[in-house]
Design an enzyme around this catalytic site. Sequence first.
Site, short mmCIF file in Angstrom:
data_model
loop_
_atom_site.label_atom_id
_atom_site.label_comp_id
_atom_site.label_asym_id
_atom_site.label_seq_id
_atom_site.Cartn_x
_atom_site.Cartn_y
_atom_site.Cartn_z
N TYR A 1 0.83 -1.21 0.00
CA TYR A 1 0.00 0.00 0.00
C TYR A 1 0.86 1.25 0.00
CZ TYR A 1 -3.93 2.93 1.67
OH TYR A 1 -4.90 3.88 1.83
N TYR B 1 -6.61 4.84 -6.45
CA TYR B 1 -6.63 4.82 -4.99
C TYR B 1 -8.02 4.40 -4.53
CZ TYR B 1 -6.00 6.33 -0.16
OH TYR B 1 -5.91 6.38 1.21
#
Lengths: 394, 146
Positions: A293, A344
């Site tokens: 991430y 995202y």
Amino acid sequence: MPESRSLRGSVAVVGVGETPYYKRGESPDPEFKLALDAIIRACEDAGISPKDVDGFASFSNDRSDPSRLAAALGCNELRFANMQWGGGGGGGSGAIGNAAAAIATGMADCVVVFRALAQGQFGRFGQGPRRNAIAGEFAHTIPYGLMSPGQMFAMKVQRFMHDHGVEQSALRAISLASYHHAQNNPRAVMHGRPLDETGYDESRWIVEPFHLYDCCLENDGAAALVLVAGERAADFDHPSCYLLSAVAGSHYRAGAPVHNTPDYATSTFKTLVPRLYEMAEVDSSDVDVLQSYENFTGGVLMSIVEHGFCALDEVNDFFKKDNFLAPGGALPLNTSGGNLAECYMHGLGLNIEAVRQIRGQSTSQVPDAKVSMVISGPMVTPVSACIFGAEETL
Amino acid sequence: MSSAYLAPGLPAPAPSPDGLDTPYWEALAADQLVAQRCANCQGWQWGPEWICHRCLSSELSFEPLDAQARIYSYERVWHPVHPALKDQGPYLVVLVEFPDADGIRMVGNLLGDPQQEVSIGADVVRVFEHHREADPPFTLLQWRCP
Ligand SMILES: [Zn+2]
């Protein structure tokens, strides 16, 4: 660990779905409709009816309520409605772990893990508050101009880079790898927008040590995964993708207010990593492909080190673009383009990409990927991680 | 107000409605720095909480904090995320630690040239930045190199 207390192999991901990914505020659909769309696509991918979904799990205070989802989708019965506490993307793999725990213990049979975001509808991340006064913990940071996620995390990364002599080129390598992989991925928001070293170096500072390209995108869209018991995996069309391990949490007093956690310059994963590998019965050398991430590249830097892929004194040598590229790099990283260059979706797109790698369906496929790992939301608390494995890993 | 480090318009700090950190803000207004200390185990604690995380005592008070302060980490912010700062230009935020007070940390700005070299580990001294004309008035805790 007694077998009865391990998730290893007990649950499989049998469907994945994503809406088109839009730039922030550009979704033609409201957030709840995006959630429905992604869930329906994931069920289609699995070859099941949404009416057979009996549980939902999400994270980061997702606004799409499970009871409304179940009503809208005509689910026959709702047996599990779960929210992983904690902000940001730290809950992505945690939500998968929660869903898996429900299935493994017989609380539910078919759980959807999802995340939907329409920032045009509900306001942006990364913006300071517009109030005249602020009380509580943020009263001790915001009046000093320390208010966005980037500003909160730059402080940790700066200290980590100082302590270990990490050069800016290490962060750059992470960004370049994401943009490289996005060029292979037509779904990626940054598809057709390649980035090279010069482009990175000449981009503006957001907050040192983060350039523009060290920071994640902001997008609208939704993503969903369908989970069922592992013994059912063979009944589905796609190559089976089993959950080998899922962990969530943080170290001692990670949430101490006003940047007072004792172990400060960390991705927050140190105490999770041994449990992650122990449950999966693998170690870092067994991992074929990694989705890590990227809220900010500095979080990936610390995550990769703390998950054992690179020694602290080798960071500047190891963090080279070529090491992170599929198919042949030492550690293929963020092979969809990730949060920097694909989309995202609070990191849940990374979990979907990890499943694609096991299925052999990535646009930057790692040949014969059998062990596929996801690190969700570094530097927040709680964080989470999970490992998926192909049939052969069981 | 001309002595303020950042342009006006950011949210002003207000004491917590439950009163948890009120003594801290009152002390700053009086040119004093205080932090929580446990009467039972003598440990320092920050940010404020209702009980001591070491011994779980609720016998916490706000004691003067005169110990050495040094830069634990810092950042130079270039991109403003609040409209009040759109013409600010770069500014420095420091995380300051108090090594002799159990390593507690506080956030502030490092006064002076925003493009100055900043050294992690360097000693800094406190500056009370009063905003007495603000409604309600408030005080920020800032830092400078000696
Ligand atoms: Zn105590």
